[in-house]
Every structure is written in C-alpha cells, then in structure tokens.
Scaffold this motif. Structure first.
Motif, PDB file in Angstrom:
ATOM      1  N   ASN A   1      88.049  54.626  24.701  1.00 53.41           N
ATOM      2  CA  ASN A   1      86.617  54.910  24.679  1.00 53.41           C
ATOM      3  C   ASN A   1      85.737  53.857  25.335  1.00 53.41           C
ATOM      4  O   ASN A   1      84.544  54.082  25.543  1.00 53.41           O
ATOM      5  CB  ASN A   1      86.120  55.189  23.247  1.00 53.41           C
ATOM      6  CG  ASN A   1      86.082  53.933  22.414  1.00 53.41           C
ATOM      7  OD1 ASN A   1      85.320  53.026  22.662  1.00 53.41           O
ATOM      8  ND2 ASN A   1      86.933  53.890  21.388  1.00 53.41           N
ATOM      9  N   ALA A   2      86.301  52.694  25.669  1.00 53.96           N
ATOM     10  CA  ALA A   2      85.484  51.682  26.350  1.00 53.96           C
ATOM     11  C   ALA A   2      86.034  51.378  27.739  1.00 53.96           C
ATOM     12  O   ALA A   2      85.691  50.366  28.337  1.00 53.96           O
ATOM     13  CB  ALA A   2      85.430  50.407  25.511  1.00 53.96           C
TER      14      ALA A   2
ATOM     15  N   GLU B   1      79.818  58.735  33.256  1.00 54.75           N
ATOM     16  CA  GLU B   1      78.616  58.895  32.453  1.00 54.75           C
ATOM     17  C   GLU B   1      78.801  59.990  31.394  1.00 54.75           C
ATOM     18  O   GLU B   1      78.493  59.794  30.215  1.00 54.75           O
ATOM     19  CB  GLU B   1      77.441  59.231  33.387  1.00 54.75           C
ATOM     20  CG  GLU B   1      76.077  59.045  32.773  1.00 54.75           C
ATOM     21  CD  GLU B   1      75.791  57.590  32.400  1.00 54.75           C
ATOM     22  OE1 GLU B   1      74.803  57.323  31.736  1.00 54.75           O
ATOM     23  OE2 GLU B   1      76.634  56.694  32.766  1.00 54.75           O
TER      24      GLU B   1
ATOM     25  N   ARG C   1      80.974  58.936  28.536  1.00 57.93           N
ATOM     26  CA  ARG C   1      80.326  57.961  27.658  1.00 57.93           C
ATOM     27  C   ARG C   1      79.294  58.649  26.755  1.00 57.93           C
ATOM     28  O   ARG C   1      79.185  58.351  25.569  1.00 57.93           O
ATOM     29  CB  ARG C   1      79.648  56.865  28.485  1.00 57.93           C
ATOM     30  CG  ARG C   1      80.657  55.914  29.120  1.00 57.93           C
ATOM     31  CD  ARG C   1      79.974  54.831  29.950  1.00 57.93           C
ATOM     32  NE  ARG C   1      80.875  54.331  30.972  1.00 57.93           N
ATOM     33  CZ  ARG C   1      81.833  53.426  30.751  1.00 57.93           C
ATOM     34  NH1 ARG C   1      81.981  52.908  29.559  1.00 57.93           N
ATOM     35  NH2 ARG C   1      82.627  53.045  31.733  1.00 57.93           N
TER      36      ARG C   1
ATOM     37  N   GLU D   1      79.156  58.976  22.751  1.00 62.71           N
ATOM     38  CA  GLU D   1      77.978  58.547  22.002  1.00 62.71           C
ATOM     39  C   GLU D   1      77.571  59.614  20.983  1.00 62.71           C
ATOM     40  O   GLU D   1      77.175  59.306  19.869  1.00 62.71           O
ATOM     41  CB  GLU D   1      76.810  58.275  22.953  1.00 62.71           C
ATOM     42  CG  GLU D   1      76.602  56.801  23.276  1.00 62.71           C
ATOM     43  CD  GLU D   1      76.641  55.920  22.035  1.00 62.71           C
ATOM     44  OE1 GLU D   1      75.866  56.175  21.091  1.00 62.71           O
ATOM     45  OE2 GLU D   1      77.476  54.976  21.979  1.00 62.71           O
TER      46      GLU D   1
END
Lengths: 191, 191, 191, 191
Positions: free
Chosen positions: C108-109, C115, C118, C122
């Motif tokens: 996830n990182a 975009e 991510r 979120e």
DNA sequence: GATGAATGAGCGTTCATTCAT
DNA sequence: TATGAATGAACGCTCATTCAT
C-alpha cells in the motif's frame, strides 16, 4: 474474389506508404493491417511473410517504373529528347505513385531484397545505362561510368522529390524543367 | 585507460558501419557489441542508450564534415574554386571516414535525432546554402531553390559513393574530377 | 470469449499470489506467465505493462475489501457490534481471497502505485478512521491516533493471517473470536 | 584493518537503510557501494554475494534485538513489568537502530533468507513465546496461540513504527505509553 | 477465406558479479 | 587490499507469425 483483389491491393498500398515514410524496419504488420482495414493474419494469406511483401512491392513498382520509361520510347529522336522522355517518365511515375519511387530509392540496397528484386532493379538501371552508353558513343554524354551518371540523376531527382514530399519546396512546372535542365547539364558533354 | 578509449571508439566504429549499411532500426545492440568485441552491457557504460549512441555519432561526423568544408575555405577565390574546395572536402571526408557521409545522408531526417543533431545538420546545410545563394546573386548559379541544388550535389555524390563502397566502380582521380565537373555543370548557369 | 476472461483472470490470480508471496520487484513476468499457463506476451494483451497489472490488482481488491466492510454496516448498533462487523469483514474477505489482504498490506505504500490506487486505499482507511473517531468521541476508543490504532488492528490481524497462510496455526472459529476480542481490547478504553 | 572494519560497517549500514526503505529487490549493489563510499567490487570482498549480505544483516540485527530483550530481564518481577521490559526493549532498539526493526519485519519471511536467519528469528520469537506461555499458565495472558499474540504486538508496534518513520505521526512519550497499554490489553486476560 | 488472440524469439536495457590493475 | 570497467544472464516488453474459430 473481387474482395480478395481489393484486400491484396489495400495491403500493398498501405505497406508502400509506411515503407516509404518510416522504412521497412520501423513498419509493423499491425500498422499495415490496421491501415488496410484487414486482420493482421489476413496479410499472411496473401504474402508468406513481411520480406515477401516488401519484395513483391519492390518488384511491382520497379517493373511499373521500367515500363513507364520504356513506353513510347523515342528511339529515333535526339538524345536530348530521349533524356526528356526519361525525365518526364520519372515525373509522371512519381505523380501517379506518390510513394513508389522514394520507396525504391530508399530500399534498393536493403539487406532483405531477394535475387529477383535485385535483378529487376538491374533491368531498370540497364535502360538508363543503354541510353547513356549510346550517348557516350556519340560523344554527347560525358565519359564517366554510366552507373555514376545514373547515380547523379537518380540521387538528385529523388532528393528533390524528398523535399517536395516533405513540403519544403513546391513542385512547380518551372522547378521541374529547371531540374531536368540541371540534370541534363550534369550528364552531357559541354564541348 | 587506452583500453577504454579504444572500446568507446570500437563501439562507435561498429555502430557507424551498421547504421550506414542497414540503418538504425535494423541494427541491434548485440550486432554492434559483437562486432566491437565488447559485451552488450559495455555499450551502456559509454552511451546512455541506443538513441544517444546514434546521436553522438551523427553529431560527431556532421561536425567533422562541417569543419572539413569550412577549413581553409577560399572565400576570396572564384566561385568555381569554392565549389572545388567543397567537393574536395566531400571526397577527402569520405576517404577518411568510409561510412560517415552515407550514414549522415540516410539518417538526417530520422525520428530519433535530437535537437542538437538537427541544429548541427542545419549548420552544415547553411554552409552549402550560403555558397549557392552567393553564386545565384552573381548569376553564376541556376535559379533553383538551394535545397534542390544541394539535393542534386549531395544525392549525386552519395549515390556515387554508394557504388564505390559497393565496389561496383573504382574511385580514381579522373572519375572524381569528372563527377565534380558534372556536379558543377548541374549547378551553374550556362549563360 | 470465455477463454479470454479466464486468461485475464488466470493472469490476475497468478500475479496476486506472487506479489503477495515475493513482492512486486521479485516477481517476474515469466513467473506469472508460466504459472498462469499463458505466453509472456499474452499478459500484455490484457495489461499495458507490469505496473498497470499491479495497480489493477490493487484497486480491484481494495475496492472489494471496502465493499465487504461497508455492506450491511450496522450504523445504529453498538460500537462493539460495528467493530465485530468490520472484523468479520476482514475474516470473510481473507477467506474468500487468500492473498489479497496481505498483498494490499505489503504494497500500500509502494512507489509504483498510481493516483487511483492511492485514493482507493485512502477511502478504505477513511472507513476505519471514521469508526474510530466516532468511538473516541464517545470515549469508548482510546485517545491514540486513529492511524496508530488501525496499524495495530491491521498489523495484528495480518501477521496472524500470515501465520495461518504459512500453516503454522489453524484458523478455527475460536481463534478468530479470541483475536477479535484481543484487538477490541487493544482499541477500546478500559474505563 | 581499522579501515576494513569501517568499510564493512559502512556497507552494512548503507545496505540496511536501503533494504528497509526500498526492499531487498529494489536495492542494487551500486546503490549500496555508492552510499557506503566504496567500490562495488569491494562489497564482494566482505560478502560473498547480495544474499549473504542481506542474511548477515538480518542475523546481526535479530541477534542484537534478541540481546536487547534478554538483557536485564526482570524474571522475578510481575508479568506486567516483564511486558514493559520487552516493550521498552523494542522502543530502545528502534531508537538506536532506526531501520533495523522495520527491516527485520519486512524481510522475516523473504524467499532469500537462509536456514541460519530463520533459526535466529525463531530464537527471537521463542523469547516472546516463553513470556506469553508463562503468563498463560498464570491465566494472566489470553488463551490464544502465542504466535498469534506475538503477531499482534509485533504487527501493531511495527505498523506504528512505519507511520512514525513516514512522519505521519510523532513518537511522543505519551503515544508510546498508550501503545504499550493498548498492546498489553490485547494480550492480557480481562477476568 | 478472414480474423485477431496467442505465442515466444529476440529486442533494448539493467545489474550482480568478476577480475585486471 | 580496493577498485570499477567489463560482462552476460535475465529482465520487461514488442511484434512477426500461427492457428482455432
């Protein structure tokens, strides 16, 4: 049948345009198929592979060009008239087949041309050579190897053609006449 | 040290020969590496990628050729002498760098050339254009676009050069003098 | 038709398993192709490149997981019931998609997430954060940053999941209930 | 000698930072060499290959962490005090070796770890397991598999640590106390 | 006959590893 | 001992070609 002929023809036309504009190696089969509006696999029904396609194209247009030069050849006219006939042949052929002569020029020494293509191209050169050799006997053409003179005419005309294609100069009647005169002066003796 | 210089030089020479003979797209990195007797990866120690390699080569030889034409340029001599200087420059450059001029000619409009390469090539054309424009003002050069005349000289000379490289004709002193005269006659006015 | 869907699905499943087990960088296209029983080139018919493949996978499973958590969310039940719903969502999702949650957690990182990925992630975090923030207002959830608490639940559950996947412990009903209770005790206030 | 020790140490420090930040597979030897200010070849004087390097690093820090936990272990204190000792050990170790625990966590199941590394890691787990097993006998620790509880503590603490490293939350005294309490509540029985 | 999904050889490129200096 | 230039295996990816439909 009629469809088939059209498909084959479409493939050849699309291939010609791409080969002339980007070169054989930078042209992909999907590009051609897409442009010709056929499936990629269909190309292989008409041509064994990409090299056969390019050789077919090369031979076809070299022969067509050869015929253009030979047709109504004014054997009994003056050498200058004969030259005019040949030069006009180039011009007419280029007008009728936008990409063909440029394609021939940029691919005539390519690694993938087969024996037949090379021989076909030789036949084209032979016509020009005959013209020059005859003129040299009459001392009206310079005493330089025919191949060298052909190179000058061909090279000159086609570099010019490239500029016209690129839109850098315009193909006016005057320009072509001037170029013909220039080429003739390159080739003839100036006693 | 000396080895490194040699490796870089070997890569450049191998690449030049392949690019001239087969073109950029048909030349693979393994071909170059093999011919230069280095590992494929070694090429990337000297050149960021294939496009940087071809641009390096292009810029180097265009600059070298430009310098050859410019050096000891006889500005105050006759136009004919200036033409001789330029033609001799071509001949000398081609003798010293077998593949370079042909490579420049066949790749000068390629999609992969960067800004620097294009500008460098423009500088070369400018020299020839200046010569022709000046001559046209004096009415010693035909009233044809300079680009067209350059095309004739360049095209003619290089098609010839191609034949010489292919071993089809021999590059004798006489032949070159004859071709120079022929090119000059193609370009000048015949009052 | 059905074949294509299957191929795409096979590629995704194989990729998911490798990405979860070895990570994106240690997974090669040939590995995936081989496992999915397709040619390496086939992968590129379905996914533009390796990064698009991993992002497709990431977005798909994050969305699926998000939906699992959101579906039939008991907004008007007690906080404990809501927690149970979320925890059960994790359990169910993990049962249905063996590698998915571990893949999400470990990637996830990652530098290659776009975009959309991510943002999608979120949204998932926001759901958990909302739950915790609400509980903290009611003083039923500890006064620790939500991200930290999420880390504890997520981290705890997934390290556990890793052990289950590795076969080191068995995923019994009791175990999961115990772990849920443990996580709940980690998160709630103990007046 | 002293130089050598330094070089070896520099290599290990640089490698640790890169492995923690980017992962083993995304870290190249030249990156490490450059950061450690040694030649790439030098790394191979100290470590047989990249896998030996990563295993050396893994074993070193797992051992160091193990020692941190074991040192001055308050065997005769309360279970809660023992837990505090362990948790403080994690905190202290992380403060002293910024990247080490995160590196251990993200690489403890990696495909390239050798037998020694896995055993070393097992030893670390055993310490935590012993603590938990003892507590469970006293009915002060939940009746869940120790590995599962360790997963919760480890997972939680390290996900938290990741957030701190990423700068998303600050590592205040209070926060750490809160997290310790949270972990303790996750692990203990609430009669 | 016509298609385009599927393939895998071969491309440009990277990087772990070696070895002459 | 330390280096970094050199290597080539293996990567991600493209595309000429095949073949089931």
């Amino acid at each position: 049948m009629s469809t088939s002929v059209n498909k084959r023809e479409n493939i050849l036309q699309s291939a010609l345009a791409f080969f002339a504009e980007r070169g054989f190696d930078a042209t992909t089969i999907p590009m051609i198929a897409n442009d010709a509006k056929v499936g990629a696999g269909t190309i292989y029904r008409y041509f064994e592979n990409k090299e056969v396609l390019v050789n077919t194209l090369f031979q076809h247009y070299v022969e067509l060009f050869t015929n253009t030069l030979v047709e109504e050849y004014p054997s009994d006219h003056s050498l200058r008239d004969q030259f005019h006939h040949l030069f006009q042949g180039m011009v007419r052929f280029t007008n009728e087949h936008e990409h063909a002569l440029y394609f021939i020029k940029t691919h005539n020494a390519a690694y993938f041309l087969d024996e037949t293509s090379r021989k076909q191209f030789e036949k084209l050169l032979a016509i020009l050579r005959n013209f020059l050799d005859q003129g040299r006997e009459e001392e009206k053409i310079r005493d330089l190897p025919s191949t060298a003179l052909i190179a000058i005419i061909f090279g000159g005309f086609l570099e010019l053609h490239k500029l016209i294609r690129a839109g850098e100069i315009e193909a006016s009647e005057e320009l072509l006449e001037g170029v013909e005169e220039s080429c003739w002066d390159a080739v003839r003796t100036h006693k």
